[in-house]
Design a protein around this motif. Structure first.
Motif, PDB file in Angstrom:
ATOM      1  N   CYS A  32       0.836  -1.200   0.000  1.00  0.00           N
ATOM      2  CA  CYS A  32       0.000   0.000   0.000  1.00  0.00           C
ATOM      3  C   CYS A  32       0.876   1.258   0.000  1.00  0.00           C
ATOM      4  CB  CYS A  32      -0.923  -0.030   1.218  1.00  0.00           C
ATOM      5  SG  CYS A  32      -2.436   0.897   0.980  1.00  0.00           S
ATOM      6  N   SER A  35       1.987   1.773  -3.508  1.00  0.00           N
ATOM      7  CA  SER A  35       0.873   2.282  -4.306  1.00  0.00           C
ATOM      8  C   SER A  35       0.642   3.761  -4.020  1.00  0.00           C
ATOM      9  CB  SER A  35      -0.397   1.494  -3.997  1.00  0.00           C
ATOM     10  OG  SER A  35      -1.428   1.856  -4.890  1.00  0.00           O
ATOM     11  N   ASP A  36       0.854   4.152  -2.766  1.00  0.00           N
ATOM     12  CA  ASP A  36       0.675   5.551  -2.354  1.00  0.00           C
ATOM     13  C   ASP A  36       1.788   6.439  -2.900  1.00  0.00           C
ATOM     14  OD1 ASP A  36       0.376   7.977  -0.945  1.00  0.00           O
ATOM     15  OD2 ASP A  36       1.305   7.156   0.866  1.00  0.00           O
ATOM     16  N   ALA A  37       3.014   6.051  -2.646  1.00  0.00           N
ATOM     17  CA  ALA A  37       4.129   6.966  -2.910  1.00  0.00           C
ATOM     18  C   ALA A  37       4.830   6.718  -4.231  1.00  0.00           C
ATOM     19  CB  ALA A  37       5.152   6.872  -1.764  1.00  0.00           C
ATOM     20  N   GLY A  38       4.595   5.566  -4.845  1.00  0.00           N
ATOM     21  CA  GLY A  38       5.291   5.217  -6.079  1.00  0.00           C
ATOM     22  C   GLY A  38       4.931   6.135  -7.221  1.00  0.00           C
ATOM     23  N   ALA A  41       1.618   4.453 -13.077  1.00  0.00           N
ATOM     24  CA  ALA A  41       0.496   3.536 -12.858  1.00  0.00           C
ATOM     25  C   ALA A  41       0.904   2.072 -13.023  1.00  0.00           C
ATOM     26  CB  ALA A  41      -0.649   3.869 -13.813  1.00  0.00           C
ATOM     27  N   THR A  44       2.044   1.481  -9.443  1.00  0.00           N
ATOM     28  CA  THR A  44       1.142   1.784  -8.334  1.00  0.00           C
ATOM     29  C   THR A  44      -0.182   1.032  -8.445  1.00  0.00           C
ATOM     30  OG1 THR A  44       0.453   3.790  -9.496  1.00  0.00           O
ATOM     31  CG2 THR A  44       2.182   4.018  -7.855  1.00  0.00           C
ATOM     32  N   SER A  45      -0.690   0.849  -9.674  1.00  0.00           N
ATOM     33  CA  SER A  45      -1.938   0.094  -9.823  1.00  0.00           C
ATOM     34  C   SER A  45      -1.725  -1.356  -9.401  1.00  0.00           C
ATOM     35  CB  SER A  45      -2.437   0.117 -11.272  1.00  0.00           C
ATOM     36  OG  SER A  45      -2.747   1.423 -11.658  1.00  0.00           O
TER      37      SER A  45
ATOM     38  N   TYR B 110      -9.393   8.133 -10.417  1.00  0.00           N
ATOM     39  CA  TYR B 110      -8.011   7.660 -10.326  1.00  0.00           C
ATOM     40  C   TYR B 110      -7.283   8.336  -9.154  1.00  0.00           C
ATOM     41  CZ  TYR B 110      -3.365   6.183 -11.489  1.00  0.00           C
ATOM     42  OH  TYR B 110      -2.117   5.623 -11.404  1.00  0.00           O
ATOM     43  N   HIS B 113      -8.306   6.772  -6.026  1.00  0.00           N
ATOM     44  CA  HIS B 113      -7.552   5.522  -5.819  1.00  0.00           C
ATOM     45  C   HIS B 113      -6.190   5.816  -5.187  1.00  0.00           C
ATOM     46  CE1 HIS B 113      -4.462   2.657  -6.867  1.00  0.00           C
ATOM     47  NE2 HIS B 113      -4.068   3.382  -7.880  1.00  0.00           N
ATOM     48  N   ARG B 114      -5.462   6.800  -5.756  1.00  0.00           N
ATOM     49  CA  ARG B 114      -4.122   7.084  -5.247  1.00  0.00           C
ATOM     50  C   ARG B 114      -4.178   7.523  -3.785  1.00  0.00           C
ATOM     51  NH1 ARG B 114       0.319   7.888  -8.244  1.00  0.00           N
ATOM     52  NH2 ARG B 114       1.242   7.329  -6.265  1.00  0.00           N
ATOM     53  N   ALA B 117      -5.094   4.972  -1.190  1.00  0.00           N
ATOM     54  CA  ALA B 117      -3.933   4.128  -0.892  1.00  0.00           C
ATOM     55  C   ALA B 117      -3.093   4.795   0.213  1.00  0.00           C
ATOM     56  CB  ALA B 117      -3.098   3.896  -2.145  1.00  0.00           C
ATOM     57  N   HIS B 118      -3.017   6.124   0.164  1.00  0.00           N
ATOM     58  CA  HIS B 118      -2.280   6.842   1.221  1.00  0.00           C
ATOM     59  C   HIS B 118      -2.935   6.582   2.586  1.00  0.00           C
ATOM     60  CE1 HIS B 118       0.187   9.985   3.006  1.00  0.00           C
ATOM     61  NE2 HIS B 118      -0.902  10.509   3.525  1.00  0.00           N
ATOM     62  N   ARG B 121      -2.565   3.056   3.964  1.00  0.00           N
ATOM     63  CA  ARG B 121      -1.292   2.766   4.597  1.00  0.00           C
ATOM     64  C   ARG B 121      -1.130   3.536   5.913  1.00  0.00           C
ATOM     65  NH1 ARG B 121       2.064   2.899   7.513  1.00  0.00           N
ATOM     66  NH2 ARG B 121       4.330   2.560   7.357  1.00  0.00           N
ATOM     67  N   LEU B 140      -9.893   2.622  -8.310  1.00  0.00           N
ATOM     68  CA  LEU B 140      -9.098   2.252  -9.484  1.00  0.00           C
ATOM     69  C   LEU B 140      -9.981   1.496 -10.477  1.00  0.00           C
ATOM     70  CD1 LEU B 140      -6.447   2.026 -11.033  1.00  0.00           C
ATOM     71  CD2 LEU B 140      -5.886  -0.002  -9.691  1.00  0.00           C
TER      72      LEU B 140
END
Ligand SMILES: [Fe+2]
Ligand SMILES: [Fe+2]
Ligand SMILES: [Zn+2]
Lengths: 225, 507
Positions: A32, A35-38, A41, A44-45, B110, B113-114, B117-118, B121, B140
């Motif tokens: 996760c 996915s957050d910081a990467g 897509a 991260t997807s 999208y 989704h990002r 994810a933050h 975590r 997503l």
């Protein structure tokens, strides 16, 4: 279904397998985090799907614990205590906790999905599982089949990512090789008590074999060992 | 003697083991280092274990349901494509609403989704953390299914092809984009309040109900299908939104003023973004469902009223300026469509003037405002068109520093006067469309003074050049194809050809 497993091995499963639900939860957090910081897509997807998969695996392990415990939470409690306190687990727990505060998301990706998983999965789902066959644990192999299939598929993705990054530049190769070396030595040490606990005297040789195979995989990806 | 029977766990206990039971208190690293983001906003959580999971979804169930849903969705899409569903819509003007949705809203899925994810975590409480992870997956999937659905329209109509590129550059798309960027650059609890509560709980029905029923009325089965497929996810998102708000308010009395400030802010920001939906409902659907004013009454005044009544026991009150937003429900769509009509040369979809029947419908739906303030303007523009003098506004508009919309809105209570506000921060003057937008700036001037405003960027030479044709190129918009009026567009020619072919067959 798990009734054929002998008493002694049941105890062993509580020691070596069920605590891994916490390892999986750590991997869930690391996926996760990527996915957050990467960036991009393509990474991260994929990592949010992995996030879900690792929670799923933690839940499969939890269900195995509940079934072995005949429907209650007692074994999960003992396994958690092992994760928190048993000497055999502290190296792995520390490695996971250290990865959780690592700020570079690519190092997290490499540490968790190439190195840690690259040792834990073959050691547990292959070698420990084989050792269990003498103790009537055939049914357990079926319950862990998903993990074996999943990691074969996931490793292809991990390898493609690392290979691409290594190829990108010499600086990348040096940095990634550094990280590989650092986490490889942390993990090969952390897993020694695990291997000894489950496989006894043969543990060391098996762990060495696992490490060598991972090294071979890493060289193929272009990392310098 | 038989051993005592073990006590069976109930579902709640089982689910707790499957989620929060996995978590542990770290000891090799400090918990505050593992979760560095969930305290700086000042929200005090004294006991995460008090969190009640609003739904209990394990991963195997998640994959199973979502997999089945998506299989059905793709089957419908295949048959829509095979049967040339694009020819069965009410009128090709309708497709412009879909263009606005794909370029304006899908990229937000999208972004959601990002950022979930933050949260997935970084929120310390496992219950909301797992919920955020699943929502990140949902959003997503929403982005993917929407792009997949809409890609079919891209084969026949203009304005779709460059949607991600356009989202980052086009003047009116910076309105939804900056809304989301604001939320994503806030702390996790503000994001929950902005997106999960204000947007997905309080205002969501104003976006999705009109959009989906509009699609159904206008024969767009493809869009209806992705809407339905997202609906069960949205139910989870909404519960998460309301539960987080209640949880913050229950955990510590110091949280109330912080949460209230966020609710005020995000209500106002959401209201401005939804002005685009208002315009879609009142002007862009060839077959209308209900007016924006009616939708506002049902979904905000009534439903929102009941909600805030319920939340008053926590001390939370109705968002600031809700009364002004309610007054604006009879203005905002007309003012927005007028802006797009004037700037059609820079829009990625087609515009048109309402016909007689549509003008009458608007008069009936907005009896207090339309005939008095807006109908005469559209009729004048129609006369100008007839004389070959279609009106284009060739000046670059001043943009609101907060909502980024051209400053075309009027004063509350005086619809003949444009509303201007301004503030000075570090020797620079910043401009706003409304008191609501000014208040938001004044509370976070360091953040909003850095906003990326297209008109400023054009003047600074960052947008491909100073001419419209340069900027259009930089937008990836084709002059005379993606922009301008519907009448005379390639979209229209294509549609008319389909209609003619149909008549022949029926002939
Ligand atoms: Fe969504
Ligand atoms: Fe949502
Ligand atoms: Zn504004």
């Amino acid at each position: 279904m798990l009734a054929n497993i002998d008493e002694e091995w049941r105890e062993m499963i509580v020691k070596y397998l069920i605590p891994l639900r916490h390892y999986e939860w750590g991997a869930n957090m690391n996926a996760c985090a990527v996915s957050d910081a990467g960036y991009g897509a393509a990474l991260t997807s994929a990592m949010i799907f992995t996030t879900g998969d690792r929670l799923g695996i933690a839940q499969i392990l939890s269900r195995i614990g509940i079934v072995l415990s005949e429907g209650d939470a007692e074994l999960l409690g003992r396994a958690k205590q092992a994760w928190m306190e048993a000497d055999a687990w502290q190296g792995v727990r520390k490695a996971i906790e250290d990865s959780l505060v690592e700020k570079d998301w690519f190092e997290v990706l490499l540490a968790q999905f190439l190195v840690m998983d690259g040792m834990v999965y073959p050691l547990v789902y292959k070698h420990f599982d084989t050792a269990g066959q003498k103790h009537g644990a055939a049914a357990l192999s079926i319950l862990c089949e998903f993990m074996v299939d999943w990691s074969a598929e996931h490793n292809r993705w991990v390898d493609a990512v690392v290979k691409t990054a290594v190829k990108e530049s010499d600086e990348n190769r040096v940095l990634l090789s550094d990280w590989y070396g650092k986490w490889r030595s942390i993990m090969s040490e952390a897993l020694q008590p695990q291997a000894a606990m489950v496989l006894g005297d043969g543990g060391e040789a098996v762990l060495n074999e696992v490490c060598e195979q991972l090294d071979a995989r890493a060289s193929k990806l272009g990392l310098t060992l | 003697m038989t051993p005592p029977r073990k006590k069976k766990m109930n579902l709640k206990q089982r689910y707790a083991l499957m989620t929060r039971g996995l978590d542990w208190e770290t000891s090799y690293q400090k918990m505050d280092d593992v979760f560095p983001y969930d305290t700086f906003e000042g929200i005090k959580i004294t006991d995460w274990s008090k969190w009640e999971d609003p739904f209990r979804l394990t991963m195997d169930a998640y994959w199973k349901y979502q997999g089945e849903k998506e299989r059905k969705l793709y089957a419908v899409l295949d048959s829509f494509a095979q049967n040339n569903g694009q020819q069965g819509i009410s009128d090709a003007r309708y497709v412009n609403a879909i263009k606005l949705f794909l370029t304006g809203v899908t990229p937000l899925e999208y972004q959601a989704h990002r950022h979930f994810a933050h949260l997935g975590r970084h929120i310390r409480g496992v219950g909301p953390r797992v919920a955020a992870q699943m929502q990140s997956l949902d959003e997503l999937r929403h982005a993917q299914t929407q792009i997949h659905t809409i890609s079919h329209y891209n084969k026949y109509f203009d304005g779709f092809a460059e949607f991600p590129h356009m989202h980052d550059r086009v003047w009116y798309l910076s309105v939804p984009k900056s809304f989301f960027d604001d939320a994503c650059s806030a702390g996790p609890f503000e994001f929950f309040t902005a997106i999960s509560f204000a947007f997905e709980y309080v205002l969501t029905n104003l976006l999705f109900v009109p959009f989906m029923s509009g699609a159904a009325y206008n024969g767009d089965l493809a869009t209806v299908t992705f809407g339905f497929s997202a609906q069960s996810d949205e139910a989870r998102h909404m519960t998460l939104g309301i539960e987080v708000i209640k949880f913050m308010l229950e955990q510590h009395p110091d949280n109330l003023p912080i949460v209230q400030k966020w609710v005020d802010k995000w209500f106002w920001r959401g209201h401005k973004v939804l002005g685009l939906v208002a315009m879609m409902m009142d002007y862009m659907l060839p077959k209308r469902i209900m007016s924006w004013k009616e939708a506002w009454e049902i979904y905000f005044t009534e439903a929102g009223g009941a909600l805030f009544e319920d939340l008053s026991r926590y001390g939370l009150r109705v968002p600031k300026y809700a009364d002004i937003a309610t007054d604006e429900a009879e203005h905002i769509s007309h003012q927005n469509w007028a802006i797009f009509y004037q700037y059609t040369q820079a829009a990625g979809f087609h515009t048109w003037l309402p016909n007689d029947e549509e003008l009458d419908w608007l008069s009936e739906k907005c009896p207090n405002t339309f005939d008095k303030y807006y109908r005469p303007r559209f009729e004048m523009w129609r006369e100008m068109e007839a004389k070959g003098e279609r009106f284009y506004n060739n000046a670059l508009p001043q943009l609101c520093q907060t909502c980024q919309i051209p400053m075309g809105y009027t004063e509350p209570g005086d619809p003949t006067k444009i509303g201007f506000r301004s503030s000075v921060y570090k020797d620079e003057r910043y401009h706003f469309c409304s008191q609501g937008c000014k208040d938001i700036f004044d509370d976070e001037p360091e953040k909003f003074s850095q906003a990326w405003l297209l008109v400023h960027q054009i003047f600074q030479g960052n947008c491909g050049g100073a001419d419209l044709s340069d900027v259009l190129k930089w937008y990836h918009m084709d002059q005379g194809i993606d922009n301008m009026d519907y009448t005379g567009s390639p979209d229209q020619k294509q549609w008319d050809a389909w209609q003619a072919a149909r008549k022949k067959v029926a002939g």
